[in-house]
Write a protein that holds these residues in place. Structure first.
Motif, PDB file in Angstrom:
ATOM      1  N   THR A  53      -4.645  -8.184  -7.289  1.00 39.90           N
ATOM      2  CA  THR A  53      -5.238  -9.521  -7.506  1.00 39.90           C
ATOM      3  C   THR A  53      -4.351 -10.622  -6.942  1.00 39.90           C
ATOM      4  N   THR A  81       8.075  -4.321  -6.318  1.00 36.89           N
ATOM      5  CA  THR A  81       6.895  -3.497  -6.602  1.00 36.89           C
ATOM      6  C   THR A  81       7.384  -2.059  -6.739  1.00 36.89           C
ATOM      7  N   PRO A  82       6.666  -1.239  -7.543  1.00 34.29           N
ATOM      8  CA  PRO A  82       6.970   0.180  -7.497  1.00 34.29           C
ATOM      9  C   PRO A  82       6.659   0.672  -6.089  1.00 34.29           C
ATOM     10  N   CYS A  83       7.134   1.838  -5.731  1.00 31.11           N
ATOM     11  CA  CYS A  83       6.839   2.354  -4.392  1.00 31.11           C
ATOM     12  C   CYS A  83       7.034   3.861  -4.381  1.00 31.11           C
ATOM     13  N   GLU A 124      -4.983   2.604  -1.460  1.00 34.28           N
ATOM     14  CA  GLU A 124      -4.107   2.748  -2.630  1.00 34.28           C
ATOM     15  C   GLU A 124      -4.452   4.073  -3.305  1.00 34.28           C
ATOM     16  N   GLN A 153      -3.233  -5.062 -13.076  1.00 33.92           N
ATOM     17  CA  GLN A 153      -1.871  -4.853 -12.565  1.00 33.92           C
ATOM     18  C   GLN A 153      -0.923  -4.599 -13.742  1.00 33.92           C
ATOM     19  N   VAL A 189      10.709  -3.289  -2.199  1.00 36.83           N
ATOM     20  CA  VAL A 189      10.588  -2.003  -2.894  1.00 36.83           C
ATOM     21  C   VAL A 189      11.993  -1.485  -3.250  1.00 36.83           C
ATOM     22  N   TYR A 232       0.709  -1.223 -10.520  1.00 37.82           N
ATOM     23  CA  TYR A 232      -0.584  -0.994 -11.171  1.00 37.82           C
ATOM     24  C   TYR A 232      -0.566   0.221 -12.074  1.00 37.82           C
ATOM     25  N   VAL A 286       1.731 -11.089  -7.001  1.00 41.95           N
ATOM     26  CA  VAL A 286       3.006 -11.215  -6.275  1.00 41.95           C
ATOM     27  C   VAL A 286       2.995 -12.474  -5.400  1.00 41.95           C
ATOM     28  N   ALA A 343       1.618 -12.815   4.209  1.00 42.20           N
ATOM     29  CA  ALA A 343       2.335 -11.548   3.942  1.00 42.20           C
ATOM     30  C   ALA A 343       1.640 -10.732   2.863  1.00 42.20           C
ATOM     31  N   ASN A 348      12.825  -4.933   5.508  1.00 41.68           N
ATOM     32  CA  ASN A 348      12.828  -6.284   4.906  1.00 41.68           C
ATOM     33  C   ASN A 348      14.201  -6.946   4.955  1.00 41.68           C
TER      34      ASN A 348
HETATM   35  C1  LIG Z   1       4.630   0.978   0.167  1.00 40.79           C
HETATM   36  C2  LIG Z   1       4.170   0.611  -1.216  1.00 40.79           C
HETATM   37  C3  LIG Z   1       3.848   1.627  -2.143  1.00 40.79           C
HETATM   38  C4  LIG Z   1       3.442   1.300  -3.436  1.00 40.79           C
HETATM   39  N1  LIG Z   1       3.191   2.301  -4.348  1.00 40.79           N
HETATM   40  C5  LIG Z   1       2.872   1.977  -5.627  1.00 40.79           C
HETATM   41  C6  LIG Z   1       2.689   2.991  -6.625  1.00 40.79           C
HETATM   42  O1  LIG Z   1       2.766   4.180  -6.330  1.00 40.79           O
HETATM   43  N2  LIG Z   1       2.421   2.602  -7.911  1.00 40.79           N
HETATM   44  C7  LIG Z   1       2.303   1.285  -8.272  1.00 40.79           C
HETATM   45  O2  LIG Z   1       2.064   0.983  -9.438  1.00 40.79           O
HETATM   46  N3  LIG Z   1       2.468   0.304  -7.349  1.00 40.79           N
HETATM   47  C8  LIG Z   1       2.744   0.611  -6.043  1.00 40.79           C
HETATM   48  N4  LIG Z   1       2.925  -0.376  -5.116  1.00 40.79           N
HETATM   49  C9  LIG Z   1       2.694  -1.793  -5.521  1.00 40.79           C
HETATM   50  C10 LIG Z   1       1.204  -2.196  -5.470  1.00 40.79           C
HETATM   51  O3  LIG Z   1       0.518  -1.471  -4.450  1.00 40.79           O
HETATM   52  C11 LIG Z   1       1.046  -3.700  -5.153  1.00 40.79           C
HETATM   53  O4  LIG Z   1       1.829  -4.025  -4.022  1.00 40.79           O
HETATM   54  C12 LIG Z   1       1.501  -4.579  -6.267  1.00 40.79           C
HETATM   55  O5  LIG Z   1       0.754  -4.284  -7.424  1.00 40.79           O
HETATM   56  C13 LIG Z   1       1.310  -6.062  -5.911  1.00 40.79           C
HETATM   57  O6  LIG Z   1      -0.051  -6.366  -5.710  1.00 40.79           O
HETATM   58  P1  LIG Z   1      -0.454  -7.895  -5.435  1.00 40.79           P
HETATM   59  O7  LIG Z   1      -1.937  -7.981  -5.197  1.00 40.79           O
HETATM   60  O8  LIG Z   1       0.119  -8.759  -6.512  1.00 40.79           O
HETATM   61  O9  LIG Z   1       0.346  -8.127  -4.061  1.00 40.79           O
HETATM   62  P2  LIG Z   1       0.091  -9.141  -2.840  1.00 40.79           P
HETATM   63  O10 LIG Z   1      -0.085 -10.537  -3.382  1.00 40.79           O
HETATM   64  O11 LIG Z   1      -0.944  -8.595  -1.935  1.00 40.79           O
HETATM   65  O12 LIG Z   1       1.527  -9.103  -2.122  1.00 40.79           O
HETATM   66  C14 LIG Z   1       2.045  -7.904  -1.597  1.00 40.79           C
HETATM   67  C15 LIG Z   1       3.537  -8.129  -1.309  1.00 40.79           C
HETATM   68  O13 LIG Z   1       4.106  -6.874  -0.959  1.00 40.79           O
HETATM   69  C16 LIG Z   1       5.074  -7.067   0.063  1.00 40.79           C
HETATM   70  N5  LIG Z   1       5.067  -5.846   0.869  1.00 40.79           N
HETATM   71  C17 LIG Z   1       4.036  -5.335   1.574  1.00 40.79           C
HETATM   72  N6  LIG Z   1       4.392  -4.193   2.179  1.00 40.79           N
HETATM   73  C18 LIG Z   1       5.692  -3.965   1.868  1.00 40.79           C
HETATM   74  C19 LIG Z   1       6.626  -2.960   2.216  1.00 40.79           C
HETATM   75  N7  LIG Z   1       6.298  -1.910   2.982  1.00 40.79           N
HETATM   76  N8  LIG Z   1       7.890  -3.059   1.724  1.00 40.79           N
HETATM   77  C20 LIG Z   1       8.229  -4.101   0.918  1.00 40.79           C
HETATM   78  N9  LIG Z   1       7.388  -5.086   0.563  1.00 40.79           N
HETATM   79  C21 LIG Z   1       6.131  -5.026   1.027  1.00 40.79           C
HETATM   80  C22 LIG Z   1       4.595  -8.281   0.862  1.00 40.79           C
HETATM   81  O14 LIG Z   1       5.704  -9.009   1.333  1.00 40.79           O
HETATM   82  C23 LIG Z   1       3.795  -9.091  -0.163  1.00 40.79           C
HETATM   83  O15 LIG Z   1       4.568 -10.159  -0.641  1.00 40.79           O
HETATM   84  C24 LIG Z   1       3.327  -0.063  -3.821  1.00 40.79           C
HETATM   85  C25 LIG Z   1       3.661  -1.075  -2.898  1.00 40.79           C
HETATM   86  C26 LIG Z   1       4.087  -0.752  -1.599  1.00 40.79           C
HETATM   87  C27 LIG Z   1       4.451  -1.869  -0.636  1.00 40.79           C
END
Ligand SMILES: Cc1cc2nc3c(=O)[nH]c(=O)nc-3n(C[C@H](O)[C@H](O)[C@H](O)COP(=O)(O)OP(=O)(O)OC[C@H]3O[C@@H](n4cnc5c(N)ncnc54)[C@H](O)[C@@H]3O)c2cc1C
Length: 396
Positions: free
Chosen positions: A92, A192-194, A221, A283, A168, A275, A95, A138, A148
């Motif tokens: 949503t 974020t988790p990763c 995802e 989230q 991450v 999430y 971040v 981003a 990063n």
């Molecule tokens: C590679 C990856 C794997 C993930 N795996 C999981 C998981 O297994 N379980 C879980 O609960 N959550 C995981 N997440 C986190 C989740 O997918 C969302 O990113 C998080 O909930 C934030 O969502 P948002 O809509 O608030 O983010 P948004 O407002 O869309 O912002 C996303 C942010 O992520 C940053 N970002 C994007 N790609 C990368 C990257 N490769 N490295 C570092 N920063 C990056 C961007 O700079 C941006 O600021 C993962 C995230 C990444 C990047």
């Protein structure tokens, strides 16, 4: 103004630029002059999560306390979603919204985040954003290893004193290790988790073997309903059950660094937004310390929240998945779909789903390190991960 890294460090020899060798997660530290600290700072050369937890949060996680053991040091946890989601964000957009608030209220002068290159939506381009528009550009995951930290030396050169870094776990461990050398007055870390990240080439293989239309995928995802959700350019969503993934072809697709990672939950961030501990569509927020609470407070009027819950028992499913993954078992699609429906109904939910995912990844990764880097096993696997893995019977 966008700050992008210069190419100075490229002059160094490749062998000396990547001391973690095949375990390098390309966090970007080695593209800067902070490479001098890499032997202490790199998450894959010198695992030091408990010390850095102490430095960052004032204590390391309590291994006797179940939520601490799994999710790291925290003072609050909840499910949340934006009442008006950002279109095109990964979930949503919590971040991006926090980052924009921090910048526009003057709490920070810049935000380290990652956009994509002009010609490839999944090719990462790390920047230091100094406008809300640059932060918004981003949004959404670049599901590839992303350097990063390659922008870090620009922080010092630009004279910035207050910075937000979004990243991450492996990026944040290296960042915490060099934090005191950056000359900052205040550093905020939004993590974020990763898990299961890939190189750009690996991503292509994953898309090609898994999606019906790899070239139109804008987002994907692994979701709590045990399906991979692909969103396509035309707005349609494609669901592929976890149990139908072509494991035999995908076993080598994940980066060796991710197969050796035990920091799924980003232990060293101030605030974590993911999430996996939240109900589907929400989230998952983990507030690790007062700085994290300060960041979350900025968006309280833009989100709705609910307490985290936990249902089911993951243990049997995790135990069964260990030999299945090892033997690269792939079910026919009808059976995978059926299994997905059943497990969605009776399987682990909320925090128990998060534990399921952590257990599955830690057992897989423990075996990977044991088989491929046995000399690293003792030092590299943190005690909390050893304790989690010890609940299961592992093959040799
Ligand atoms: C590679 C990856 C794997 C993930 N795996 C999981 C998981 O297994 N379980 C879980 O609960 N959550 C995981 N997440 C986190 C989740 O997918 C969302 O990113 C998080 O909930 C934030 O969502 P948002 O809509 O608030 O983010 P948004 O407002 O869309 O912002 C996303 C942010 O992520 C940053 N970002 C994007 N790609 C990368 C990257 N490769 N490295 C570092 N920063 C990056 C961007 O700079 C941006 O600021 C993962 C995230 C990444 C990047």
């Amino acid at each position: 103004m966008t700050l992008v890294p210069h190419k100075k460090a490229k002059a160094l020899k490749p062998s000396s630029r990547r001391p973690a060798k095949e375990l390098c997660s390309e966090c970007g530290l080695c593209d800067t002059y902070y490479i001098h600290y890499v032997k202490e700072a790199c998450a894959f050369i010198n695992q030091q999560i408990p010390n850095l937890e102490e430095q960052t949060h004032g204590r390391s996680r309590d291994l006797e306390q179940s939520d601490d053991l799994y999710f790291g040091v925290h003072q609050d946890m909840m499910a949340a979603r934006k009442t008006e989601p950002i279109p095109g964000a990964q979930w949503t957009g919590i971040v991006s919204t926090i980052a924009i608030e921090m910048l526009t209220r003057g709490m920070v002068e810049g935000v380290v985040c990652v956009q994509n290159t002009e010609d490839d939506r999944f090719q990462p381009k790390p920047i230091i954003a100094t406008t809300p528009e640059e932060i918004l550009a981003a949004k959404v995951n670049k599901p590839t290893l992303s350097p990063n930290l390659s922008v870090l030396e620009l922080v010092e050169q630009s004279g910035m004193k207050r910075l937000l870094v979004i990243g991450v776990g492996c990026q944040i461990q290296a960042l915490r290790a060099v934090e005191k050398k950056l000359g900052l007055e205040k550093l905020y870390v939004l993590g974020t988790p990763c898990t299961d990240n890939v190189t750009r080439a690996g991503l292509q293989k994953f898309l090609d073997t898994t999606s019906r239309s790899p070239e139109t995928v804008v987002y994907y995802e692994f979701m709590q309903d045990f399906n991979v959700h692909f969103k396509h350019e035309d707005g349609s969503t494609e669901l592929v059950p976890f149990f139908g993934l072509k494991t035999n072809q995908l076993k080598d697709v994940f980066a060796p660094s991710c197969l050796s990672c035990f920091d799924y939950v980003n232990s060293l961030a101030d605030l974590v937004v993911g999430y996996m501990g939240a109900p589907f569509g929400w989230q998952w927020i983990v507030v690790r310390n007062d700085r994290g609470q300060e960041m979350l407070d900025l968006v309280q009027d833009k989100i709705e929240t609910q307490p985290v819950t936990s249902k089911g028992d993951r243990h049997q499913a995790v135990q069964q998945s260990i030999p299945a993954y090892d033997k690269a078992v792939t079910l026919p699609m009808w059976a995978a779909k059926l299994m997905g429906v059943v497990i969605e109904k009776i399987g682990p939910k909320g925090l128990e789903y998060a534990r399921f995912s952590i257990d599955s990844h830690f057992t897989r990764n423990y075996l990977y390190v044991k088989r491929n880097h046995p000399e690293k096993l003792e030092q590299h696997v943190p005690d909390y991960a050893k304790r989690i893995v010890s609940q299961y019977k592992l093959p040799e």
